[in-house]
Motif scaffolding. Structure first.
Motif, PDB file in Angstrom:
ATOM      1  N   ALA A 200       0.840  -1.212  -0.033  1.00  0.00           N
ATOM      2  CA  ALA A 200       0.031  -0.012  -0.040  1.00  0.00           C
ATOM      3  C   ALA A 200       0.867   1.348  -0.167  1.00  0.00           C
ATOM      4  CB  ALA A 200      -0.964   0.133   1.201  1.00  0.00           C
ATOM      5  N   SER A 201       1.984   1.284   0.837  1.00  0.00           N
ATOM      6  CA  SER A 201       2.879   2.514   0.765  1.00  0.00           C
ATOM      7  C   SER A 201       3.401   2.619  -0.519  1.00  0.00           C
ATOM      8  CB  SER A 201       4.032   2.238   1.832  1.00  0.00           C
ATOM      9  OG  SER A 201       3.359   2.125   3.117  1.00  0.00           O
ATOM     10  N   VAL A 202       3.911   1.556  -1.086  1.00  0.00           N
ATOM     11  CA  VAL A 202       4.688   1.642  -2.562  1.00  0.00           C
ATOM     12  C   VAL A 202       3.658   2.313  -3.465  1.00  0.00           C
ATOM     13  CG1 VAL A 202       5.487   0.410  -4.477  1.00  0.00           C
ATOM     14  CG2 VAL A 202       6.424  -0.179  -2.256  1.00  0.00           C
ATOM     15  N   LEU A 203       2.511   1.726  -3.512  1.00  0.00           N
ATOM     16  CA  LEU A 203       1.468   2.171  -4.569  1.00  0.00           C
ATOM     17  C   LEU A 203       1.143   3.539  -4.011  1.00  0.00           C
ATOM     18  CD1 LEU A 203      -0.137   1.313  -6.820  1.00  0.00           C
ATOM     19  CD2 LEU A 203      -1.904   0.715  -5.267  1.00  0.00           C
TER      20      LEU A 203
ATOM     21  N   ALA B  88      -6.361  -5.194  -1.683  1.00  0.00           N
ATOM     22  CA  ALA B  88      -7.674  -4.855  -2.006  1.00  0.00           C
ATOM     23  C   ALA B  88      -7.824  -3.217  -1.702  1.00  0.00           C
ATOM     24  CB  ALA B  88      -8.720  -5.563  -1.076  1.00  0.00           C
ATOM     25  N   ARG B  89      -7.524  -2.534  -0.562  1.00  0.00           N
ATOM     26  CA  ARG B  89      -7.951  -1.124  -0.451  1.00  0.00           C
ATOM     27  C   ARG B  89      -7.130  -0.368  -1.536  1.00  0.00           C
ATOM     28  NH1 ARG B  89      -7.157  -1.773   5.701  1.00  0.00           N
ATOM     29  NH2 ARG B  89      -5.215  -1.489   5.177  1.00  0.00           N
ATOM     30  N   ALA B  90      -5.679  -0.814  -1.528  1.00  0.00           N
ATOM     31  CA  ALA B  90      -4.845   0.127  -2.557  1.00  0.00           C
ATOM     32  C   ALA B  90      -5.461  -0.028  -4.095  1.00  0.00           C
ATOM     33  CB  ALA B  90      -3.318  -0.631  -2.314  1.00  0.00           C
TER      34      ALA B  90
ATOM     35  N   ALA C 122      -6.900   2.727  -6.568  1.00  0.00           N
ATOM     36  CA  ALA C 122      -6.078   3.131  -7.988  1.00  0.00           C
ATOM     37  C   ALA C 122      -7.256   3.063  -9.125  1.00  0.00           C
ATOM     38  CB  ALA C 122      -4.994   1.948  -8.116  1.00  0.00           C
ATOM     39  N   LYS C 123      -8.141   1.973  -8.846  1.00  0.00           N
ATOM     40  CA  LYS C 123      -9.229   1.903  -9.888  1.00  0.00           C
ATOM     41  C   LYS C 123     -10.054   3.125  -9.608  1.00  0.00           C
ATOM     42  CE  LYS C 123      -9.774  -3.284  -9.496  1.00  0.00           C
ATOM     43  NZ  LYS C 123     -10.365  -4.327  -9.170  1.00  0.00           N
TER      44      LYS C 123
END
Length: 191
Positions: A22-25, A74-76, A80-81
């Motif tokens: 999540a942090s990378v994204l 899922a949350r990340a 993004a979507k």
């Protein structure tokens, strides 16, 4: 993401992997670009979450490996979507270190993998030297990551030896779904 290594290390490692992904994204600017906005700024419009080392499992568990990674991101992925990026989750192996087989044990046929475990890997009290090929029933991944047992252990395998043709040409390394990953990320960019 090496989901199998996180599962080997336990629930804390799985939670750390989820946070890290999540942090990378979050560090990327996400969304669709067109020719005009592409001149001014760059955005990431496709994200592929790949669970590596799919060859360490029988293909019957690849969908479960994808589902576990899908739950971790899922949350990340939803963020993004929402920003307009396309997201896909796959299980792959960029270099396939095993092959599949069926092994009969006590009258049961088990879906197994055959490969050469890394030196020092241990299965049922047997430590491998990195030279001996072995057939292993890797077990089944749970349908839900919350149901994953804490004593899960996946064996690491050596990559295959490069084969050569009679003319001396080196053959390419076998893989699992690397072509699908490249098609998703680059397919229409090269057309």
């Amino acid at each position: 993401a090496d989901v199998l290594a996180a599962l080997n290390s336990g629930p804390t490692a799985v939670a750390e992997l989820e946070t890290a992904l999540a942090s990378v994204l979050a560090s990327f600017r996400l969304g669709r670009t067109n020719w005009f906005t592409g001149l001014v700024s760059r955005k990431i419009d496709r994200i592929l979450f790949a669970a590596t080392k799919a060859d360490h499992l029988h293909h019957g568990n690849h969908d479960r490996l994808e589902a576990i990674l899908g739950k971790l991101v899922a949350r990340a992925a939803e963020r993004a979507k929402f920003a307009g990026a396309r997201v896909e989750v796959i299980a792959l192996a960029s270099v396939r270190a095993t092959r599949e087989a069926s092994v009969t044990s006590r009258g049961d046929t088990l879906p197994s993998i055959i490969g050469v475990p890394m030196p020092g890997e241990t299965v049922d009290g047997r430590t491998f030297d990195g030279q001996t090929e072995v057939a292993i029933f890797p077990g089944d991944l749970p349908d839900d990551i919350a149901a994953a047992p804490s004593d899960v252990r996946f064996v690491r395998f050596r990559p295959p030896k490069l084969e050569r043709t009679a003319e001396g040409l080196t053959l390419s390394l076998p893989h699992i779904r690397l072509d699908r990953a490249l098609e998703f990320l680059l397919g229409d960019k090269l057309a």
